[in-house]
Design an enzyme around this catalytic site. Structure first.
Site, mmCIF file in Angstrom:
data_model
loop_
_atom_site.group_PDB
_atom_site.id
_atom_site.type_symbol
_atom_site.label_atom_id
_atom_site.label_comp_id
_atom_site.label_asym_id
_atom_site.label_seq_id
_atom_site.Cartn_x
_atom_site.Cartn_y
_atom_site.Cartn_z
ATOM 1 N N ASP A 37 -17.842 -6.077 -11.844
ATOM 2 C CA ASP A 37 -16.554 -6.251 -12.515
ATOM 3 C C ASP A 37 -16.356 -5.119 -13.508
ATOM 4 O O ASP A 37 -17.192 -4.909 -14.387
ATOM 5 C CB ASP A 37 -16.480 -7.602 -13.238
ATOM 6 C CG ASP A 37 -15.044 -8.051 -13.475
ATOM 7 O OD1 ASP A 37 -14.301 -7.319 -14.175
ATOM 8 O OD2 ASP A 37 -14.664 -9.102 -12.961
ATOM 9 N N ILE A 73 -14.355 -0.064 -8.078
ATOM 10 C CA ILE A 73 -14.412 -0.091 -6.611
ATOM 11 C C ILE A 73 -13.241 0.655 -5.975
ATOM 12 O O ILE A 73 -13.268 0.924 -4.766
ATOM 13 C CB ILE A 73 -14.503 -1.542 -6.087
ATOM 14 C CG1 ILE A 73 -13.474 -2.468 -6.746
ATOM 15 C CG2 ILE A 73 -15.901 -2.078 -6.341
ATOM 16 C CD1 ILE A 73 -12.134 -2.427 -6.103
ATOM 17 N N TYR A 171 1.558 -5.809 -4.195
ATOM 18 C CA TYR A 171 0.479 -6.786 -4.008
ATOM 19 C C TYR A 171 0.536 -7.396 -2.605
ATOM 20 O O TYR A 171 -0.481 -7.486 -1.909
ATOM 21 C CB TYR A 171 0.618 -7.869 -5.072
ATOM 22 C CG TYR A 171 -0.432 -8.946 -5.050
ATOM 23 C CD1 TYR A 171 -1.686 -8.748 -5.628
ATOM 24 C CD2 TYR A 171 -0.159 -10.192 -4.476
ATOM 25 C CE1 TYR A 171 -2.639 -9.753 -5.616
ATOM 26 C CE2 TYR A 171 -1.101 -11.201 -4.475
ATOM 27 C CZ TYR A 171 -2.346 -10.976 -5.039
ATOM 28 O OH TYR A 171 -3.290 -11.979 -5.028
ATOM 29 N N LYS A 175 -2.288 -7.051 0.329
ATOM 30 C CA LYS A 175 -2.968 -8.230 0.861
ATOM 31 C C LYS A 175 -2.747 -8.393 2.360
ATOM 32 O O LYS A 175 -3.644 -8.826 3.088
ATOM 33 C CB LYS A 175 -2.504 -9.476 0.109
ATOM 34 C CG LYS A 175 -2.988 -9.540 -1.341
ATOM 35 C CD LYS A 175 -4.504 -9.465 -1.425
ATOM 36 C CE LYS A 175 -5.018 -9.808 -2.814
ATOM 37 N NZ LYS A 175 -6.492 -9.718 -2.910
#
Length: 292
Positions: A37, A73, A171, A175
């Site tokens: 995280d 990431i 978003y 997704k």
């Protein structure tokens, strides 16, 4: 004996919410967990090692094994370092749970380039970057004759699959891309002993509480003793099952909320019109509206 004894897992975005619940349950089932995280805010700004370390402390206090990782990431090198951290610390990698995400909501006409790029980078590129480096490791293991029984669980969303949400073009697009990536990866990586699935979770998190038009629903108090359908802990058992070595499922996307699990399918033909020659505009005007 836990169902994940001896397995090594990476969970991204595991400092809070759904990712935290994943990490805690995987560890309780016997997996060694790399708790990744960055520690930024909802928009992905800032960094804080505290959330990841707090989850590690919870796991180790309960007798489990875990280490914290704060790699970004969305950064190619950061994703590679995360996978290498797992191999160095625990001797390998068997489970990858891609969960990290941010929000930068805006309507399309008002959304700027930075809002688009940031969300696509963390969600879609972030999923792919870690998956790429993990897949390269598993491919090398397989080519070297080492048995591989790995599992990837990606995180899609209702917003990108069955419930498009105005104000979330970035978003939702990310997704939806993750759902498609999951199916492609399942086909590609099966030869190396890797299964790839995705979940589209609905739960109470920092992001859902901040989603316009939805926050009040998630924030509603649940009377003591009643089932909390939006608790993030409801999502983790599905991930823990998909992470098991003997789980037979691959290439699937599951919507998960409370006590309900639904299998999702992609674009399907719901009707067809045909012509014997080139389409004429008048013919399309007469027939296409009924098809749609």
């Amino acid at each position: 004996m836990g169902s994940l004894d001896g397995r090594v897992a990476i969970v991204t975005g595991a400092g809070r919410g759904i990712g935290r619940a994943h990490a805690l349950l995987l560890a309780a089932e016997g997996a060694a967990v790399v708790v990744n995280d960055l520690g930024g805010n909802n928009e992905g700004v800032g960094a804080d090692a505290g959330p990841a370390q707090q989850v590690v402390d919870e796991i180790t206090a309960a007798g489990g094994r875990a280490i914290a990782d704060t790699a970004n990431i969305a950064d190619w090198a950061g994703a590679k370092a995360l996978v290498e951290q797992s191999i160095t610390a625990f001797g390998g990698l068997d489970i990858l749970v891609n969960n990290a995400g941010i929000l930068r909501d805006a309507f399309i006409a008002a959304m700027d380039e930075a809002q688009w790029d940031a969300v696509i980078a963390v969600h879609l590129k972030g999923h792919f970057a870690v998956l790429h480096h993990a897949a390269a490791y598993w491919k090398a293991q397989s080519k070297a004759g080492q048995p591989v029984a790995a599992s990837v669980i990606n995180t899609a969303s209702a917003s990108g699959t069955f419930l498009p949400n105005p104000g979330q073009a970035n978003y939702g697009a990310a997704k939806a891309g993750i759902a498609a990536l999951t199916q492609v990866a399942a086909l590609e990586l099966e030869r190396y002993g890797v299964r790839v699935n995705a979940i589209a979770p609905v739960a109470r998190t920092r992001l859902t509480l901040a989603t316009p038009g939805m926050g009040a629903m998630f924030a509603a108090e649940v009377p003591a003793g009643e089932f909390d359908a939006f608790a993030p802990e409801n999502i983790a058992p599905v991930v823990a099952y998909l992470a098991q070595e003997k789980c037979p499922i691959t290439g699937q996307v599951f919507a998960v909320q409370g006590g309900a699990i639904s299998a999702l399918t992609g674009w399907t033909a719901t009707g067809t019109i045909e012509t014997d020659g080139p389409w004429q505009l008048a013919d399309l005007a007469a027939r296409l509206p009924a098809l749609g």
